[in-house]
Design a protein around this motif. Sequence first.
Motif, PDB file in Angstrom:
ATOM      1  N   GLY A  42      24.134  -3.906  40.661  1.00 58.62           N
ATOM      2  CA  GLY A  42      23.594  -3.978  39.320  1.00 58.62           C
ATOM      3  C   GLY A  42      24.058  -2.866  38.402  1.00 58.62           C
ATOM      4  O   GLY A  42      23.802  -2.906  37.197  1.00 58.62           O
ATOM      5  N   VAL A  43      24.739  -1.858  38.955  1.00 53.67           N
ATOM      6  CA  VAL A  43      25.294  -0.752  38.149  1.00 53.67           C
ATOM      7  C   VAL A  43      26.802  -0.937  38.109  1.00 53.67           C
ATOM      8  O   VAL A  43      27.499  -0.598  39.066  1.00 53.67           O
ATOM      9  N   PRO A  44      27.349  -1.475  37.008  1.00 50.61           N
ATOM     10  CA  PRO A  44      28.733  -1.958  37.001  1.00 50.61           C
ATOM     11  C   PRO A  44      29.785  -0.874  36.749  1.00 50.61           C
ATOM     12  O   PRO A  44      30.486  -0.876  35.743  1.00 50.61           O
ATOM     13  N   GLN A  45      29.881   0.049  37.675  1.00 44.58           N
ATOM     14  CA  GLN A  45      30.903   1.089  37.594  1.00 44.58           C
ATOM     15  C   GLN A  45      31.919   0.878  38.707  1.00 44.58           C
ATOM     16  O   GLN A  45      31.542   0.550  39.838  1.00 44.58           O
ATOM     17  N   GLY A  46      33.185   1.057  38.374  1.00 46.36           N
ATOM     18  CA  GLY A  46      34.222   0.784  39.350  1.00 46.36           C
ATOM     19  C   GLY A  46      35.344   1.803  39.310  1.00 46.36           C
ATOM     20  O   GLY A  46      35.449   2.625  38.397  1.00 46.36           O
ATOM     21  N   ILE A  47      36.189   1.723  40.332  1.00 47.41           N
ATOM     22  CA  ILE A  47      37.325   2.624  40.464  1.00 47.41           C
ATOM     23  C   ILE A  47      38.591   1.791  40.631  1.00 47.41           C
ATOM     24  O   ILE A  47      38.679   0.948  41.531  1.00 47.41           O
ATOM     25  N   LEU A  48      39.540   2.041  39.750  1.00 47.59           N
ATOM     26  CA  LEU A  48      40.851   1.402  39.845  1.00 47.59           C
ATOM     27  C   LEU A  48      41.717   2.208  40.806  1.00 47.59           C
ATOM     28  O   LEU A  48      41.870   3.425  40.641  1.00 47.59           O
ATOM     29  N   ILE A  49      42.266   1.545  41.813  1.00 47.73           N
ATOM     30  CA  ILE A  49      43.217   2.197  42.716  1.00 47.73           C
ATOM     31  C   ILE A  49      44.605   2.018  42.103  1.00 47.73           C
ATOM     32  O   ILE A  49      45.147   0.917  42.074  1.00 47.73           O
ATOM     33  N   ARG A  50      45.152   3.107  41.597  1.00 48.05           N
ATOM     34  CA  ARG A  50      46.382   3.025  40.806  1.00 48.05           C
ATOM     35  C   ARG A  50      47.660   3.136  41.626  1.00 48.05           C
ATOM     36  O   ARG A  50      48.695   2.579  41.218  1.00 48.05           O
TER      37      ARG A  50
END
Length: 207
Positions: free
Chosen positions: A91-99
Amino acid sequence: MKEDPFYSSGSTDEISKKLLGMLLTYESPEGLVGGWIVETEAYMGQQDSAAHAFKGRRTPSNEPLYGPPGTVYIYSIHGRYLLDVAAQPKGVPQGILIRAIEPTIGIDIMMKNREKHGVDLTNGPGKLMEAFGIADKKMNMEIFGDSQLDIHQNDKKIPAQIEESNRIGVANQGTWATKPLRYFVKGNPYVSGIRKRDVDETTHGWD
């Protein structure tokens, strides 16, 4: 990735730094591929003008961001697929892009997928996914470790130094565009856009 609860503790930017040096793998139809994560970007959810969930935006396409920590979120931009991992409780829409990754497993498979070699193989988020041979969103909503994708947090190299900068490709995305939410292993040749003179040829930036 589920063996360690760190994923649901700490802020998304802190977790983005912790991911550096962890082993990312994909069980592809041709065989196992993977490498050490060398570059990430944090996206801070509703407050972040560059994030997919800015102001609470919620659609079928970004639903994985609202999933539990460790949820796979694959999306496409300009015909290229990118890989994100949800970083906060459901429910907490934070994400990490693996670049970017430094490839170590299945390099021959990745070279065949991309028809490239050297640092150009995986030194960007679209290049990484192309090297893995992932060109769809079928794994969305799966959990790393329960999926063909995995992040091996106990199989890790230690960065000698972590650098920070503004994120790439979000310059027109409002007030958050210039915040230093991109993290990378200083001196690693597989970091996207690194200048040759900044590459540590001896250690690749590992301790």
